[in-house]
Scaffold this motif. Structure first.
Motif, PDB file in Angstrom:
ATOM      1  N   VAL A  77       0.771  97.948  45.792  1.00  0.00           N
ATOM      2  CA  VAL A  77       0.461  97.027  46.951  1.00  0.00           C
ATOM      3  C   VAL A  77       1.110  95.698  46.641  1.00  0.00           C
ATOM      4  CG1 VAL A  77      -1.449  96.132  48.466  1.00  0.00           C
ATOM      5  CG2 VAL A  77      -1.474  98.233  47.054  1.00  0.00           C
ATOM      6  N   LYS A  78       1.769  95.041  47.472  1.00  0.00           N
ATOM      7  CA  LYS A  78       2.698  93.871  47.491  1.00  0.00           C
ATOM      8  C   LYS A  78       2.200  92.618  48.531  1.00  0.00           C
ATOM      9  CE  LYS A  78       6.430  95.937  44.833  1.00  0.00           C
ATOM     10  NZ  LYS A  78       7.690  95.508  44.568  1.00  0.00           N
ATOM     11  N   LYS A  79       1.731  91.679  48.022  1.00  0.00           N
ATOM     12  CA  LYS A  79       1.622  90.406  48.839  1.00  0.00           C
ATOM     13  C   LYS A  79       2.638  89.334  48.929  1.00  0.00           C
ATOM     14  CE  LYS A  79      -2.404  87.303  49.895  1.00  0.00           C
ATOM     15  NZ  LYS A  79      -3.683  86.808  49.283  1.00  0.00           N
ATOM     16  N   GLY A  80       2.590  88.616  50.288  1.00  0.00           N
ATOM     17  CA  GLY A  80       3.626  87.616  50.291  1.00  0.00           C
ATOM     18  C   GLY A  80       2.880  86.907  51.330  1.00  0.00           C
ATOM     19  N   VAL A 124      -0.457  92.340  58.450  1.00  0.00           N
ATOM     20  CA  VAL A 124      -0.041  90.954  58.814  1.00  0.00           C
ATOM     21  C   VAL A 124      -1.399  90.260  59.246  1.00  0.00           C
ATOM     22  CG1 VAL A 124       1.365  89.339  59.821  1.00  0.00           C
ATOM     23  CG2 VAL A 124       2.440  91.351  59.046  1.00  0.00           C
ATOM     24  N   ASN A 125      -1.837  89.392  58.423  1.00  0.00           N
ATOM     25  CA  ASN A 125      -2.961  88.552  58.767  1.00  0.00           C
ATOM     26  C   ASN A 125      -4.161  89.723  58.956  1.00  0.00           C
ATOM     27  OD1 ASN A 125      -1.615  86.105  58.757  1.00  0.00           O
ATOM     28  ND2 ASN A 125      -1.281  86.356  60.682  1.00  0.00           N
ATOM     29  N   GLY A 126      -4.255  90.443  58.159  1.00  0.00           N
ATOM     30  CA  GLY A 126      -5.256  91.543  58.165  1.00  0.00           C
ATOM     31  C   GLY A 126      -4.987  92.741  59.379  1.00  0.00           C
ATOM     32  N   HIS A 127      -4.230  92.762  60.113  1.00  0.00           N
ATOM     33  CA  HIS A 127      -3.941  93.621  61.115  1.00  0.00           C
ATOM     34  C   HIS A 127      -2.978  94.902  60.651  1.00  0.00           C
ATOM     35  CE1 HIS A 127      -5.851  91.538  64.490  1.00  0.00           C
ATOM     36  NE2 HIS A 127      -5.271  90.453  63.998  1.00  0.00           N
ATOM     37  N   TRP A 175      -0.786  88.466  66.868  1.00  0.00           N
ATOM     38  CA  TRP A 175      -1.371  88.364  65.636  1.00  0.00           C
ATOM     39  C   TRP A 175      -0.628  87.309  64.859  1.00  0.00           C
ATOM     40  CZ3 TRP A 175      -1.733  94.647  65.319  1.00  0.00           C
ATOM     41  CH2 TRP A 175      -2.807  95.081  66.354  1.00  0.00           C
ATOM     42  N   LEU A 176       0.117  86.485  65.067  1.00  0.00           N
ATOM     43  CA  LEU A 176       0.895  85.703  64.325  1.00  0.00           C
ATOM     44  C   LEU A 176       0.174  84.271  64.688  1.00  0.00           C
ATOM     45  CD1 LEU A 176       4.530  86.730  64.687  1.00  0.00           C
ATOM     46  CD2 LEU A 176       3.119  86.755  62.705  1.00  0.00           C
ATOM     47  N   LYS A 177       0.309  83.241  63.707  1.00  0.00           N
ATOM     48  CA  LYS A 177      -0.150  81.865  63.837  1.00  0.00           C
ATOM     49  C   LYS A 177       0.830  80.899  63.316  1.00  0.00           C
ATOM     50  CE  LYS A 177      -2.784  82.828  59.725  1.00  0.00           C
ATOM     51  NZ  LYS A 177      -4.421  82.881  59.376  1.00  0.00           N
ATOM     52  N   LYS A 178       1.031  79.732  63.835  1.00  0.00           N
ATOM     53  CA  LYS A 178       1.787  78.751  63.389  1.00  0.00           C
ATOM     54  C   LYS A 178       1.425  78.407  61.984  1.00  0.00           C
ATOM     55  CE  LYS A 178       3.216  76.429  67.730  1.00  0.00           C
ATOM     56  NZ  LYS A 178       2.990  75.118  68.368  1.00  0.00           N
ATOM     57  N   GLY A 179       2.347  77.841  61.016  1.00  0.00           N
ATOM     58  CA  GLY A 179       1.861  77.588  59.704  1.00  0.00           C
ATOM     59  C   GLY A 179       1.955  78.900  58.822  1.00  0.00           C
ATOM     60  N   ARG A 180       0.997  79.235  57.681  1.00  0.00           N
ATOM     61  CA  ARG A 180       1.082  80.242  57.015  1.00  0.00           C
ATOM     62  C   ARG A 180       0.519  81.552  57.528  1.00  0.00           C
ATOM     63  NH1 ARG A 180      -1.263  80.739  50.720  1.00  0.00           N
ATOM     64  NH2 ARG A 180      -2.303  82.852  51.000  1.00  0.00           N
ATOM     65  N   ASN A 181       1.281  82.742  57.141  1.00  0.00           N
ATOM     66  CA  ASN A 181       0.661  84.030  57.730  1.00  0.00           C
ATOM     67  C   ASN A 181       0.918  84.739  56.397  1.00  0.00           C
ATOM     68  OD1 ASN A 181       1.028  84.287  60.862  1.00  0.00           O
ATOM     69  ND2 ASN A 181       2.527  82.662  59.998  1.00  0.00           N
ATOM     70  N   ASP A 182       0.023  85.650  56.291  1.00  0.00           N
ATOM     71  CA  ASP A 182      -0.075  86.674  55.045  1.00  0.00           C
ATOM     72  C   ASP A 182       0.403  88.120  55.406  1.00  0.00           C
ATOM     73  OD1 ASP A 182      -1.566  84.639  53.255  1.00  0.00           O
ATOM     74  OD2 ASP A 182      -3.215  85.199  54.282  1.00  0.00           O
ATOM     75  N   ILE A 183       1.341  88.594  54.608  1.00  0.00           N
ATOM     76  CA  ILE A 183       1.853  89.887  54.448  1.00  0.00           C
ATOM     77  C   ILE A 183       1.418  90.756  53.481  1.00  0.00           C
ATOM     78  CG2 ILE A 183       3.863  89.238  53.835  1.00  0.00           C
ATOM     79  CD1 ILE A 183       5.145  91.714  55.679  1.00  0.00           C
TER      80      ILE A 183
END
Length: 607
Positions: free
Chosen positions: A524-527, A551-554, A574-582
């Motif tokens: 499992v990889k995260k960025g 992405v962002n938990g979705h 499901w995206l947001k300005k600034g930081r997003n998690d994948i």
């Protein structure tokens, strides 16, 4: 009576009158040739669109597109396994809020055709049935069996609480309700259909009920007294003949599933059908006064692990892809296609006098998010929960697990070469010896065996098994358990004493990640990535092997290099300005650490 009390009473009476005035009820009935809305002929021009396949935030925008193409009605299934994921625990929140979906349709001037049968097919996991039905000993779906009917009744009454008040005869916009779903292709028990009808009425569905079946199955699947709609044909003369034969010699005439396209499954070319093949047929059906429901008008995406699969004695196991683009008039992201434009022109010819179509909303902007780095990782063997121990392997169902993965672990004596066989593997297994991947087995290709050379000494054997989607159509609905469903054999001898680790991956927030390092096993990889603006995009997974992306938990769905789908649609909502998690779960190519985005999808590339 004091003046104060008199004023209060007047206010209460006035409020009651206002509320009654706001709740305008309609009548929706059948004549011998057409549907009658408030006593006037009404031709349904409907398009199928499923609420869980579209982000809730985008429901209204998709409905505006439906209006712009000329639709006056939306059709949707109701999905039992979404609403009762575990026995007795119901969920109608968030993207499962089907009542809100119906209400938004009303606000946008659309009627609704509701299809809440416990069985939906729909290229959906187990045809919409919750996995736990298989744990009820003796339960037989789509039958008069007592346990099934008890669970069915509980479910449909919960659905009735949500949706029965929204029927047209109660002031809502639900015109008709379908009972069962193409039952004639499965069975022919009219008493079972009568029980369906009774349960629907007891659940509050006191409006117009109907059945639908393909032509060859309609005699089995319709219930005398209810409208017998037909699926999959559009020759006006044939449509009218078949419905008359099954509805007392009369109409109205309704094609409940009109197919201008088709769905995809892994390893097979993307299905497309030129719009020009269907414009004349659409025109002739509408000219004949026949009502239709276009399946699909907008397919969207089958998120998470909710895709189904096809399988029978003549065809291999065929799990469906995550994209449900369907080559529909509205593409996966909700934009108008060439097919949309041509169908709109046809429908415009059949509008009531004086009515014009609203303008087509502009195509949504897209962005490409490039060079996304995934610098943290966690090996699958490092994130295992507490195991369940058993002499023989247990299925997903025996572990009370719905979807995702199960890791089967045992220790064997090495220093041998032989054949490892997983009897009745369902559906895909990554084989690991002492923590390293040595091969895969794939039910699609009827693979259940692999030759292994085990090192000397005690050997750790791990089998990571993926549920690729339960069968959603045909006779194998009753044989749908997942995991290792029988036994594991090496060199002809059964292997005993297993530890089973449930990995449903219904969330990825609790995983402890570390700086990425090279491994030869699933990982499992995260960025993260940063955005200055949000818009629709597609994640291109062509350099990866097989897995799932969040992405962002979705959960965006599965990817698989085999194709035809190579991108995952990531909606702007499901995206947001600034930081997003994948987060990416990768089964096969553990050394890949970056990916790129695309402004357009890749849905037609086989590898």
């Amino acid at each position: 009576m004091t003046i104060k009390k008199a004023l209060l009473l007047s206010f209460i009476l006035f409020s009651h009158i206002c509320l009654k005035a706001q709740k305008v009820t309609h009548s929706f009935t059948l004549s011998d040739s057409s549907f009658m809305l408030d006593g006037k002929p009404f031709q349904m021009i409907s398009g199928e669109m499923h609420y869980p396949r579209v982000p809730r935030e985008a429901w209204r925008a998709r409905m505006k597109m439906a209006k712009a193409m000329g639709l006056n009605t939306i059709g949707t299934y109701v999905f039992w396994n979404l609403h009762e994921p575990q026995k007795g625990k119901f969920d109608f929140s968030g993207n499962n809020d089907v009542a809100e979906f119906v209400k938004i349709a009303k606000e946008e001037g659309l009627w609704v055709i509701l299809r809440p049968s416990p069985y939906v097919c729909a290229e959906w996991e187990f045809g919409g049935y919750p996995y736990w039905l298989q744990n009820e000993r003796g339960l037989v779906v789509r039958s008069k069996e007592e346990k099934y009917l008890k669970e069915y009744e509980t479910y449909i009454k919960e659905v009735g609480r949500q949706l029965a008040p929204l029927q047209v005869n109660h002031g809502g916009n639900i015109l008709m309700i379908q009972i069962e779903n193409e039952y004639g292709s499965y069975g022919g028990d009219k008493d079972y259909l009568k029980i369906n009808q009774r349960l629907f009425k007891e659940a509050g569905f006191d409006g117009l009920l109907y059945t639908c079946d393909p032509p060859e199955a309609i005699a089995n699947g319709h219930l005398p007294g209810l409208l017998a709609a037909v699926n999959g044909i559009d020759n006006p003369g044939r449509v009218k003949k078949i419905i008359r034969e099954n509805h007392g010699g009369k109409g109205p005439f309704y094609v409940a599933e009109w197919y201008p396209a088709w769905f995809d499954w892994w390893g097979t070319a993307h299905h497309t059908v030129p719009a020009e093949n269907y414009t004349g047929r659409l025109d002739s059906v509408l000219s004949a006064g026949i009502s239709i429901n276009m399946y699909m008008f907008h397919g969207g995406t089958t998120r998470g692990f909710m895709n189904g699969a096809n399988y029978d004695d003549k065809h291999p196991f065929e799990p469906q892809i995550s994209s449900y683009d369907y080559d529909a008039p509205l593409d996966e992201a909700g934009n108008a296609t060439h097919k949309f434009m041509l169908f709109r022109k046809v429908i415009a010819k059949h509008l009531p006098v004086g009515m014009t179509l609203p303008p087509i909303p502009a195509a949504k902007p897209t962005i490409a998010i490039n060079n996304i780095k995934l610098n943290e990782s966690a090996g699958i063997l490092d994130i295992l929960p507490k195991p369940v121990l058993n002499k023989t392997p247990l299925t997903f169902e025996a572990l009370n697990q719905d979807y995702g993965f199960v890791l089967y672990h045992t220790t064997v004596t090495g220093g041998k070469t032989g054949i490892l066989k997983l009897n009745e593997l369902r559906d895909y297994a990554v084989i690991m010896v002492n923590g390293k991947r040595v091969g895969v087995l794939d039910r699609r290709h009827k693979q259940d065996s692999i030759k292994l050379t085990l090192p000397v000494g005690k050997v750790r054997l791990d089998l990571l098994v993926e549920n690729l989607g339960r069968i959603n159509f045909g006779p194998y609905l009753l044989k749908n358990k997942k995991g290792i469903t029988e036994s594991v054999v090496f060199n002809g001898k059964v292997i005993y004493n297993w530890a089973m680790y449930s990995l449903p991956f219904n969330r990825v927030s609790g995983i402890a990640f570390k700086p990425a390092k090279a491994v030869n096993s699933p990982v499992v990889k995260k960025g993260t990535f940063t955005l200055s603006k949000v818009a629709d995009t597609y994640l291109n997974m062509e350099g990866w092997g097989k897995g799932v992306v969040w992405v962002n938990g979705h959960n965006l769905g599965r990817y698989w290099s085999t194709g035809p789908q190579q991108t995952l649609y990531l909606p702007a909502e499901w995206l947001k300005k600034g930081r997003n998690d994948i987060v990416v779960l990768e089964l096969l190519k553990s050394d890949v650490n970056s990916l790129n985005g695309s402004k357009t999808p890749v849905l037609n590339k086989l590898q």
